[in-house]
Each structure stands twice: as C-alpha cells, then as structure tokens.
Design an enzyme around this catalytic site. Sequence first.
Site, PDB file in Angstrom:
ATOM      1  N   ASP A 103      22.373  43.429  24.684  1.00  0.00           N
ATOM      2  CA  ASP A 103      22.534  42.657  23.446  1.00  0.00           C
ATOM      3  C   ASP A 103      22.703  41.188  23.824  1.00  0.00           C
ATOM      4  O   ASP A 103      23.683  40.821  24.489  1.00  0.00           O
ATOM      5  CB  ASP A 103      23.805  43.071  22.690  1.00  0.00           C
ATOM      6  CG  ASP A 103      23.719  44.435  22.013  1.00  0.00           C
ATOM      7  OD1 ASP A 103      22.664  45.066  22.034  1.00  0.00           O
ATOM      8  OD2 ASP A 103      24.758  44.855  21.458  1.00  0.00           O
ATOM      9  N   HIS A 155      16.705  47.405  20.768  1.00  0.00           N
ATOM     10  CA  HIS A 155      18.030  48.009  20.995  1.00  0.00           C
ATOM     11  C   HIS A 155      17.890  49.525  21.087  1.00  0.00           C
ATOM     12  O   HIS A 155      18.355  50.274  20.241  1.00  0.00           O
ATOM     13  CB  HIS A 155      18.993  47.563  19.883  1.00  0.00           C
ATOM     14  CG  HIS A 155      19.160  46.077  19.866  1.00  0.00           C
ATOM     15  ND1 HIS A 155      20.304  45.445  20.315  1.00  0.00           N
ATOM     16  CD2 HIS A 155      18.291  45.094  19.526  1.00  0.00           C
ATOM     17  CE1 HIS A 155      20.138  44.132  20.222  1.00  0.00           C
ATOM     18  NE2 HIS A 155      18.929  43.881  19.747  1.00  0.00           N
ATOM     19  N   HIS A 160      20.536  49.374  26.728  1.00  0.00           N
ATOM     20  CA  HIS A 160      19.943  48.089  26.351  1.00  0.00           C
ATOM     21  C   HIS A 160      20.951  46.961  26.389  1.00  0.00           C
ATOM     22  O   HIS A 160      22.158  47.184  26.418  1.00  0.00           O
ATOM     23  CB  HIS A 160      19.261  48.185  24.985  1.00  0.00           C
ATOM     24  CG  HIS A 160      20.211  48.314  23.834  1.00  0.00           C
ATOM     25  ND1 HIS A 160      20.650  49.522  23.374  1.00  0.00           N
ATOM     26  CD2 HIS A 160      20.808  47.382  23.049  1.00  0.00           C
ATOM     27  CE1 HIS A 160      21.469  49.340  22.356  1.00  0.00           C
ATOM     28  NE2 HIS A 160      21.602  48.036  22.141  1.00  0.00           N
ATOM     29  N   HIS A 171      21.478  38.116  18.929  1.00  0.00           N
ATOM     30  CA  HIS A 171      21.439  39.364  18.162  1.00  0.00           C
ATOM     31  C   HIS A 171      22.304  39.266  16.910  1.00  0.00           C
ATOM     32  O   HIS A 171      21.987  39.857  15.891  1.00  0.00           O
ATOM     33  CB  HIS A 171      21.916  40.513  19.061  1.00  0.00           C
ATOM     34  CG  HIS A 171      21.987  41.858  18.413  1.00  0.00           C
ATOM     35  ND1 HIS A 171      21.023  42.332  17.551  1.00  0.00           N
ATOM     36  CD2 HIS A 171      22.923  42.857  18.502  1.00  0.00           C
ATOM     37  CE1 HIS A 171      21.358  43.556  17.151  1.00  0.00           C
ATOM     38  NE2 HIS A 171      22.507  43.886  17.689  1.00  0.00           N
ATOM     39  N   TRP A 206      -2.060  54.982  32.216  1.00  0.00           N
ATOM     40  CA  TRP A 206      -1.127  54.007  31.651  1.00  0.00           C
ATOM     41  C   TRP A 206      -0.917  54.275  30.177  1.00  0.00           C
ATOM     42  O   TRP A 206      -1.680  55.006  29.552  1.00  0.00           O
ATOM     43  CB  TRP A 206      -1.553  52.565  31.944  1.00  0.00           C
ATOM     44  CG  TRP A 206      -2.939  52.129  31.514  1.00  0.00           C
ATOM     45  CD1 TRP A 206      -4.025  52.942  31.296  1.00  0.00           C
ATOM     46  CD2 TRP A 206      -3.380  50.793  31.271  1.00  0.00           C
ATOM     47  NE1 TRP A 206      -5.114  52.172  30.941  1.00  0.00           N
ATOM     48  CE2 TRP A 206      -4.748  50.857  30.911  1.00  0.00           C
ATOM     49  CE3 TRP A 206      -2.776  49.552  31.329  1.00  0.00           C
ATOM     50  CZ2 TRP A 206      -5.496  49.719  30.606  1.00  0.00           C
ATOM     51  CZ3 TRP A 206      -3.531  48.420  31.026  1.00  0.00           C
ATOM     52  CH2 TRP A 206      -4.867  48.503  30.658  1.00  0.00           C
TER      53      TRP A 206
HETATM   54 MN    MN Z   1      22.313  46.590  20.565  1.00  0.00          MN
END
Ligand code: MN
Length: 261
Positions: A79, A73, A77, A83, A65
């Site tokens: 938003d 970001h 990703h 944000h 692991w």
């Molecule tokens: Mn972003």
Amino acid sequence: MSTPVETLAQLAAGIVSGRIRVVDLTVPLEPATPIINLPPPFANSKPFALQEISRYDERGPGWYWNNIECGEHTGTHFDAPVHWVTGKDHPNNATHNIPVDRFVGPACVIDVADRAKADPDFLLTQPVIEEWEKKHGRIPSHAWVLIRTDWSQRKGAQYFNAREDGPHTPGFDPKCVPFLAKERDILGVGVETVGTDAGQAYRFDPAFPCHTIMHGSNKFGLASLTNLNQLPPTGAVVVAPPLKIVNGSGSPLRVLALVPA
Ligand code: MN
C-alpha cells in the site's frame, strides 16, 4: 566495523552458505487468492486471472506466456501513501517514485498470535508495543513493523471471518497508530490479514485508522503476508519493493526476509 564491501560480501556469502536464510513472506497469486470485498456502493477489484497468450503451440511454438489481470491490492501487496486520501498530497507517494531505500529495512515482529486466536477482533495497542520494546529494544528507524497473528494459516471463509456486521479480523487500535506513525520512525506496517486495518475498522474513530494515519504520515502497508512465524522478533531484514507502476497506489509483490539461521 566492516567496510561496506566486506559487509556485502559477508551478506552474499551468508546467503550462499545458508547461514542467512531467505524466507518468502508471500502468498501464491491465483484466482482463489483472497481479495478485499467492499459492500455497496463501493467498487471492487477483479480477482487475479491468467489469460494464456501461447503455450508452445501455433500461437507461439517455442514459448509460454500469459496476460495477467488483477487489482493493485491483490494477494501479498504493497500500500503506497497515495492509496489513501490522507496521503494523496505527499511528495513521492506512488509506487514509481518512492525512494527505493525505503523498501528495505529491519523487521520488528510483534507476536500476538495467541491473542488473535482468542479474540478475532484483537487490536494491537500501544501498551502491547511498549511491552515488546521492553523485551527487544526500541523499534529502530526505518523498520518494518510486522504483526504476527497466524491469520495466514486460516483458509476460505475462516480467513475473512465475516458475520452480518462485516469481517472480524485483527488489526490496530486507533490510538496505537499515531504512536507507531509519529513517535517511531518506521517504514510501515505489515499484517497477515487481507488489509492493514481490522475487519471492523469501518466503525472506528477515525474509520480505517491504519490506512488513514499511516498513509497520512507517508508510511506504507504490507497486507496478506505469510510465514511471519518463521521470523525472529528482531534481526531479520525485509525486502519489499512494489512494481514500478507509474502513479500506482500499490502492487502485488514478492516480500522476502533475510533471517539469521
Ligand atoms: Mn491494500
């Protein structure tokens, strides 16, 4: 009309049989994954990193692991409205409290790849969307509007396409964003570039119109998508739930599209 039970059974059977394809719209997360790079005096996020905790060794004989490190970001990703300063006061505007049905919706894919190839500063305008709607119908409620530019096929420096005055990458015309955010009831927009705004959007009025107006309207963004060239203009369903980070402004995520084969 099928019952919800039948509809879900058909969906599951469609995925198993391959009649419904599951397409991955996500880029790999690794140290080389492109991240946004703001000029001074602005702060930047760290690139993605893995730190090994154990790998079948004395630190953990039976297991492997890692710790992970990255900004919210990074790579493909999400938003969240919080944000941006314009979205900071909306209720349920962060990754942990957005109602989860708002992560799933029909995809409208607007293909401007040819135009972005001819002009890296190409901006999506309202007439281009209206032209798309004439062909494919009005953007439905709860839709993800995905802009296909084929930008995800660019590698290295070509992806940022930076010059002395900053990056030159496609995005949204400032006048187009209020139309999408207020006159169409969308979940948000998705793009193949590193952020939802054009490379030169720092000098637009307003600056960064997609972030400013979309998040100001409590809508979402999906950045650094790929494989939009595998989606039909309409008919796909996009599943895009961010990590449930408490008070998160966004998060890397796996974005999947269910596509009729
Ligand atoms: Mn972003």
